[in-house]
Design a protein around this motif. Sequence first.
Motif, PDB file in Angstrom:
ATOM      1  N   GLY A  35      -1.200  -7.952 -16.171  1.00 34.47           N
ATOM      2  CA  GLY A  35      -0.272  -6.932 -17.254  1.00 34.47           C
ATOM      3  C   GLY A  35       0.842  -7.276 -18.248  1.00 34.47           C
ATOM      4  N   LYS A  36       1.775  -7.647 -16.674  1.00 34.51           N
ATOM      5  CA  LYS A  36       3.723  -7.558 -17.163  1.00 34.51           C
ATOM      6  C   LYS A  36       3.496  -9.378 -17.820  1.00 34.51           C
ATOM      7  CE  LYS A  36       3.759  -3.968 -14.777  1.00 34.51           C
ATOM      8  NZ  LYS A  36       4.862  -2.683 -15.503  1.00 34.51           N
ATOM      9  N   VAL A  37       4.772  -8.807 -18.330  1.00 27.27           N
ATOM     10  CA  VAL A  37       4.822 -10.377 -18.874  1.00 27.27           C
ATOM     11  C   VAL A  37       6.459 -10.282 -18.125  1.00 27.27           C
ATOM     12  CG1 VAL A  37       6.130 -11.213 -21.559  1.00 27.27           C
ATOM     13  CG2 VAL A  37       4.066 -10.126 -21.582  1.00 27.27           C
ATOM     14  N   ALA A  38       6.792 -11.800 -17.780  1.00 30.61           N
ATOM     15  CA  ALA A  38       7.917 -12.830 -16.668  1.00 30.61           C
ATOM     16  C   ALA A  38       8.581 -13.579 -17.450  1.00 30.61           C
ATOM     17  CB  ALA A  38       7.531 -12.081 -15.807  1.00 30.61           C
ATOM     18  N   ILE A  39      10.090 -12.824 -17.363  1.00 27.25           N
ATOM     19  CA  ILE A  39      11.132 -14.453 -17.993  1.00 27.25           C
ATOM     20  C   ILE A  39      11.258 -15.008 -16.624  1.00 27.25           C
ATOM     21  CG2 ILE A  39      12.701 -15.576 -19.231  1.00 27.25           C
ATOM     22  CD1 ILE A  39      12.236 -13.748 -21.077  1.00 27.25           C
ATOM     23  N   THR A  92       2.233 -12.712 -17.262  1.00 23.99           N
ATOM     24  CA  THR A  92       2.242 -13.847 -17.243  1.00 23.99           C
ATOM     25  C   THR A  92       3.870 -14.081 -17.415  1.00 23.99           C
ATOM     26  OG1 THR A  92       0.542 -13.328 -19.231  1.00 23.99           O
ATOM     27  CG2 THR A  92       1.692 -14.220 -20.400  1.00 23.99           C
ATOM     28  N   VAL A  93       3.848 -15.748 -17.326  1.00 21.75           N
ATOM     29  CA  VAL A  93       5.161 -16.172 -17.170  1.00 21.75           C
ATOM     30  C   VAL A  93       5.639 -16.466 -18.286  1.00 21.75           C
ATOM     31  CG1 VAL A  93       6.399 -17.606 -15.574  1.00 21.75           C
ATOM     32  CG2 VAL A  93       4.786 -15.777 -14.730  1.00 21.75           C
ATOM     33  N   ASP A 141      -5.937 -21.664 -12.727  1.00 20.58           N
ATOM     34  CA  ASP A 141      -6.456 -20.930 -13.219  1.00 20.58           C
ATOM     35  C   ASP A 141      -5.298 -19.515 -13.683  1.00 20.58           C
ATOM     36  OD1 ASP A 141      -8.600 -22.378 -13.638  1.00 20.58           O
ATOM     37  OD2 ASP A 141      -9.371 -21.968 -12.120  1.00 20.58           O
ATOM     38  N   THR A 142      -4.712 -19.393 -12.914  1.00 19.13           N
ATOM     39  CA  THR A 142      -3.626 -18.210 -13.114  1.00 19.13           C
ATOM     40  C   THR A 142      -3.177 -18.206 -13.105  1.00 19.13           C
ATOM     41  OG1 THR A 142      -1.935 -18.821 -11.157  1.00 19.13           O
ATOM     42  CG2 THR A 142      -3.814 -17.731 -10.273  1.00 19.13           C
ATOM     43  N   ALA A 143      -3.018 -19.648 -13.969  1.00 15.66           N
ATOM     44  CA  ALA A 143      -1.085 -19.366 -15.156  1.00 15.66           C
ATOM     45  C   ALA A 143      -1.750 -18.366 -15.662  1.00 15.66           C
ATOM     46  CB  ALA A 143      -0.876 -21.029 -15.766  1.00 15.66           C
ATOM     47  N   GLY A 144      -3.643 -18.335 -16.775  1.00 16.94           N
ATOM     48  CA  GLY A 144      -3.386 -17.623 -18.318  1.00 16.94           C
ATOM     49  C   GLY A 144      -2.710 -18.135 -19.525  1.00 16.94           C
ATOM     50  N   SER A 145      -2.133 -17.650 -20.233  1.00 18.32           N
ATOM     51  CA  SER A 145      -1.195 -18.211 -21.034  1.00 18.32           C
ATOM     52  C   SER A 145       0.192 -18.147 -20.895  1.00 18.32           C
ATOM     53  CB  SER A 145      -1.639 -17.086 -22.066  1.00 18.32           C
ATOM     54  OG  SER A 145      -1.711 -15.238 -21.958  1.00 18.32           O
ATOM     55  N   SER A 146       0.398 -18.491 -19.514  1.00 16.71           N
ATOM     56  CA  SER A 146       1.731 -18.701 -19.132  1.00 16.71           C
ATOM     57  C   SER A 146       2.818 -19.627 -20.679  1.00 16.71           C
ATOM     58  CB  SER A 146       2.210 -18.781 -17.960  1.00 16.71           C
ATOM     59  OG  SER A 146       1.694 -17.371 -17.704  1.00 16.71           O
ATOM     60  N   GLU A 147       3.352 -19.706 -19.879  1.00 17.85           N
ATOM     61  CA  GLU A 147       3.824 -21.349 -21.155  1.00 17.85           C
ATOM     62  C   GLU A 147       5.730 -21.553 -20.292  1.00 17.85           C
ATOM     63  OE1 GLU A 147       3.786 -21.859 -25.252  1.00 17.85           O
ATOM     64  OE2 GLU A 147       2.571 -20.417 -25.284  1.00 17.85           O
ATOM     65  N   ALA A 148       5.397 -22.965 -20.848  1.00 20.10           N
ATOM     66  CA  ALA A 148       6.851 -22.926 -20.029  1.00 20.10           C
ATOM     67  C   ALA A 148       8.452 -22.995 -21.092  1.00 20.10           C
ATOM     68  CB  ALA A 148       7.052 -24.405 -19.865  1.00 20.10           C
ATOM     69  N   PHE A 149       9.251 -23.331 -21.376  1.00 23.12           N
ATOM     70  CA  PHE A 149      10.165 -23.330 -22.444  1.00 23.12           C
ATOM     71  C   PHE A 149      11.624 -23.399 -22.258  1.00 23.12           C
ATOM     72  CE2 PHE A 149      13.750 -21.009 -25.369  1.00 23.12           C
ATOM     73  CZ  PHE A 149      12.379 -20.636 -26.340  1.00 23.12           C
TER      74      PHE A 149
END
Length: 270
Positions: A7-11, A39-40, A59-67
């Motif tokens: 549930g954490k969001v990480a940059i 989510t990264v 599959d562990t990426a979930g909704s993670s995105e690159a920036f």
Amino acid sequence: MSGRLQGKVAIVVGAGQFPGQSVGTGRATALRFMQEGATVLAVDRNLDSARETIQLAGDTAGSSEAFESNVTVSESLKAAAEFAVARWGRIDILFYNVGVSIAGGDRPIDEITDDVFDRITSINLRGAVMAAKYVVPIMRQQQSGVVINVASVSAIETTRPNITYRASKAGLIAFTQQLAIQHAEHGIRANAILPGVIDTPMSVDQRVKLLGGSREELVARRSREVPLRGQQGTGWDVANAAVFLASDEASFITGVSLPVDGGMLMRIGY
């Protein structure tokens, strides 16, 4: 994979890597964060490399995105923070993993130039400060958050002649401590990781490309510096330390500089 960051969001700033035979600390950390449920936002100046990190997560990426972001341009760090909040509504972890030494032209004191000093410190130190500038206010609103900065044992030990890398990493430790004490009342923790000699593409493959010689010779020379088993660490060693510091298991730990160095600093009593 116990969901320690569920549930954490990480940059993760520096989530791509230089090409090479091993895994970089930024990529390894982004992957471990995702494996543990975070989510990264994988931030890197090389967008394709950041995207590759997300792809490797499977599959562990979930909704993670690159920036895409260049840490020497503060507005691009601001844009990364704003994107994360707009996309996921919060930021729980900031992991700053960008650094440069000989690739930035670092030199001994009698050879250093203004341009080299400014370039290295803008990447190693100013970028971390500015990344925190845009993330900490969000964490204050949440009354929670974790900042982890990757410094280096070079900030402590004195065997290497080049000065700017060491000075910038020592400054990063001081900044991390200041961040920790000034925001503790808001539930924000800040800690630094001090890697020793780690087998990463930047530390090994890039050095071979710049200085010549064989990878095997460089690995052997670096490994002799490590008391523990006489071998370098890996990006995963740093990543696992980051998972711990980012997790609730470390909820009472702040302002710490954690060596991940196979005992290198024991030689000077640290």
